[in-house]
Design an enzyme around this catalytic site. Structure first.
Site, PDB file in Angstrom:
ATOM      1  N   ALA A  85       0.846  -1.195   0.000  1.00  0.00           N
ATOM      2  CA  ALA A  85       0.000   0.000   0.000  1.00  0.00           C
ATOM      3  C   ALA A  85       0.875   1.235   0.000  1.00  0.00           C
ATOM      4  O   ALA A  85       2.050   1.184   0.371  1.00  0.00           O
ATOM      5  CB  ALA A  85      -0.888   0.022   1.254  1.00  0.00           C
ATOM      6  N   THR A 132      -6.334  -0.775   8.313  1.00  0.00           N
ATOM      7  CA  THR A 132      -5.958   0.197   9.340  1.00  0.00           C
ATOM      8  C   THR A 132      -7.163   0.663  10.156  1.00  0.00           C
ATOM      9  O   THR A 132      -8.289   0.645   9.649  1.00  0.00           O
ATOM     10  CB  THR A 132      -5.304   1.424   8.666  1.00  0.00           C
ATOM     11  OG1 THR A 132      -5.151   2.461   9.615  1.00  0.00           O
ATOM     12  CG2 THR A 132      -6.160   1.964   7.533  1.00  0.00           C
ATOM     13  N   GLU A 134      -7.690   3.624  10.748  1.00  0.00           N
ATOM     14  CA  GLU A 134      -8.066   4.963  10.254  1.00  0.00           C
ATOM     15  C   GLU A 134      -9.349   4.942   9.437  1.00  0.00           C
ATOM     16  O   GLU A 134      -9.957   5.993   9.216  1.00  0.00           O
ATOM     17  CB  GLU A 134      -6.921   5.571   9.438  1.00  0.00           C
ATOM     18  CG  GLU A 134      -5.660   5.723  10.249  1.00  0.00           C
ATOM     19  CD  GLU A 134      -4.665   6.715   9.679  1.00  0.00           C
ATOM     20  OE1 GLU A 134      -5.013   7.473   8.763  1.00  0.00           O
ATOM     21  OE2 GLU A 134      -3.523   6.724  10.162  1.00  0.00           O
ATOM     22  N   TYR A 157      -5.694   8.814   2.221  1.00  0.00           N
ATOM     23  CA  TYR A 157      -5.155   7.494   2.586  1.00  0.00           C
ATOM     24  C   TYR A 157      -6.237   6.608   3.185  1.00  0.00           C
ATOM     25  O   TYR A 157      -6.477   5.485   2.724  1.00  0.00           O
ATOM     26  CB  TYR A 157      -3.988   7.645   3.579  1.00  0.00           C
ATOM     27  CG  TYR A 157      -3.644   6.343   4.302  1.00  0.00           C
ATOM     28  CD1 TYR A 157      -3.073   5.281   3.615  1.00  0.00           C
ATOM     29  CD2 TYR A 157      -3.914   6.174   5.664  1.00  0.00           C
ATOM     30  CE1 TYR A 157      -2.773   4.087   4.251  1.00  0.00           C
ATOM     31  CE2 TYR A 157      -3.610   4.987   6.314  1.00  0.00           C
ATOM     32  CZ  TYR A 157      -3.045   3.946   5.605  1.00  0.00           C
ATOM     33  OH  TYR A 157      -2.762   2.753   6.240  1.00  0.00           O
ATOM     34  N   PRO A 212       9.498  18.095  14.714  1.00  0.00           N
ATOM     35  CA  PRO A 212       8.246  18.812  14.415  1.00  0.00           C
ATOM     36  C   PRO A 212       7.010  18.109  14.963  1.00  0.00           C
ATOM     37  O   PRO A 212       6.768  16.936  14.691  1.00  0.00           O
ATOM     38  CB  PRO A 212       8.212  18.808  12.876  1.00  0.00           C
ATOM     39  CG  PRO A 212       9.010  17.611  12.473  1.00  0.00           C
ATOM     40  CD  PRO A 212       9.972  17.298  13.563  1.00  0.00           C
ATOM     41  N   ASP A 287      -0.487  22.435  11.514  1.00  0.00           N
ATOM     42  CA  ASP A 287      -1.160  21.148  11.688  1.00  0.00           C
ATOM     43  C   ASP A 287      -1.378  20.447  10.351  1.00  0.00           C
ATOM     44  O   ASP A 287      -1.444  21.097   9.306  1.00  0.00           O
ATOM     45  CB  ASP A 287      -2.521  21.377  12.380  1.00  0.00           C
ATOM     46  CG  ASP A 287      -2.951  20.170  13.202  1.00  0.00           C
ATOM     47  OD1 ASP A 287      -2.294  19.107  13.104  1.00  0.00           O
ATOM     48  OD2 ASP A 287      -3.954  20.287  13.941  1.00  0.00           O
TER      49      ASP A 287
END
Ligand code: NAD
Ligand code: DAU
Length: 351
Positions: A85, A132, A134, A157, A212, A287
């Site tokens: 992926a 996932t 997500e 994604y 970061p 962000d």
């Protein structure tokens, strides 16, 4: 039992741990690793097992229908474990096309090939799709993702992974293709490409570069050591019920800022820096667009039905992970070529 298993994406982070586990644990199985070796694929991840007699590497692209069909013809696979992926959310925000192509169309190619070459005779066959958490979207302060949580993907994604999950389930319902799916939370450990939070932070801390943190660092992820994920994949592959979904997670939620502070503390000790020195590298940057607030997995189904549980505590896992990156400078140097520097510049310096 002799089986020939196709593992896709086996040169990547999780895939390489899965290939190693299967090659070592099942000498009677032939493991064919199909990987396009994109920027994220690295055969060095498998240098310790690449000469084993039950391991074969095939370079190729899952979006190439002819190639995929010829591979199925050549090897007569019994099973597929599909990990290939495009996997990085930030890259999907910049270039969604690659995610649609590999994650959706590539998955359909594999499903079609399995259906065609198994010729509707699915006895002892298995198509295992790795996905996932997500796909479930973003949680508020409370609650957990279960296997019945409605899909609500919010990045290119996660939308591409959700789409592939739907297609895998559609092939089960429509054609009776014997599929199984697992949806896992954030993995960490050796061999993870340094675009992802933990290896990026370790690499930057080590090189005294700014670390970061997106936004205020309030976003929460549920971290699992990659070897525990590979063990869960082995279990679902062998014992998971056809047509079912299993959530896999670490029950280990961390706000990004707390996680990075913890990492900095360990790094101070390992790098013999004065206490607090590494944390001074932390900077807050713009962000991520559409940044999901919180992921947290309820993994009680795989725990109760298949007897899986994570074996590595977060403290142990982080120690092992930092040690690995500090001891494997050549691995890091080998993958940080000009294209990564260009990506880093676009992602962090120019924005
Ligand atoms: P990764 O980016 O490290 O590896 C992906 C691998 O797939 C690479 O080796 C790459 O070369 C290969 N690949 C990409 N496009 C390809 C194509 N078109 N044809 C053939 N090979 C191709 O990813 P990862 O983090 O190891 O994730 C593996 C799988 O697990 C993915 O499906 C991902 O969605 C899923 N997942 C990852 C995590 C995580 O935290 N990393 C968590 C849950 C699920
Ligand atoms: O939840 C599973 C998913 O976990 C996988 O499906 C993905 O393939 C994998 O990449 C991972 O996605 P995340 O977006 O959660 O992982 P990432 O390491 O990119 O980011 C983790 C958190 O840290 C997230 O809230 C964004 C933040 N972050 C990330 C980077 C790279 C930062 O604050 N700074 C950074 O530089």
């Amino acid at each position: 039992m002799h089986k020939t298993i196709l593992v896709t994406g086996g040169a990547g982070f999780i895939g390489s741990h899965v290939v190693r586990l299967f090659v070592n644990k099942y000498p009677e199985y032939k493991i064919v690793n199909l990987d396009a070796l994109t920027y994220a694929g690295n055969l060095e991840n498998l240098s310790d097992i690449s000469s084993k007699p039950n391991y074969i590497f095939e370079k190729g692209d899952i979006t190439d229908t002819d190639f995929v069909n010829k591979l199925f013809e050549r090897y007569s696979f019994d099973s597929v474990i599909h990990l290939a992926a495009e996997s990085h959310v930030d890259r999907s925000i910049v270039n969604p096309g690659a995610f649609i192509s590999t994650n959706i169309l590539g998955t359909v190619n594999l499903l079609n090939a399995a259906r065609h070459f198994w010729n509707d005779d699915f006895k002892d066959k298995r198509f295992y799709h790795i996905s996932t958490d997500e796909v479930y979207g973003s949680l508020g302060e409370e609650g957990f993702f279960t296997e019945t949580t409605a899909y609500d993907p919010r990045s290119p994604y996660s939308a591409s992974k959700a789409s592939s999950d739907h297609l895998v389930r559609a092939y089960f319902h429509t054609y009776k293709l014997p599929v199984v799916i697992s949806n896992c939370s954030n993995n960490y450990g050796p061999n993870q490409f340094p675009e992802k939070l933990i290896p990026l932070a370790i690499n930057n801390i080590k090189n005294n570069k700014p670390v970061p943190i997106y936004g205020k660092g309030e976003n929460v992820r549920d971290w699992l050591y990659v070897i525990d994920h590979a063990d869960a994949i082995d279990l679902v592959f062998r014992k998971g019920k056809t047509g079912e979904t299993y959530n896999i997670g670490g029950n280990n939620e961390w706000k990004n800022i707390d996680l990075i502070r913890k990492l900095c503390e360990i790094a101070d000790r390992k790098l013999r820096r004065k206490k607090g020195a590494s944390a001074e590298l932390i900077i807050f940057v713009k962000d991520r667009a559409g940044h999901d607030l919180r992921y947290a997995i309820d993994s009680s189904k795989i725990q109760n039905e298949l007897g899986w549980k994570p074996s590595v505590t977060f403290e142990e896992g982080l120690e092992k992970t930092i040690d690995w990156y500090l001891q494997n400078e050549n691995w890091m140097a080998g993958i940080l070529d000009g294209s990564y520097e260009k990506y880093y510049e676009e992602q962090y310096v120019k924005r």
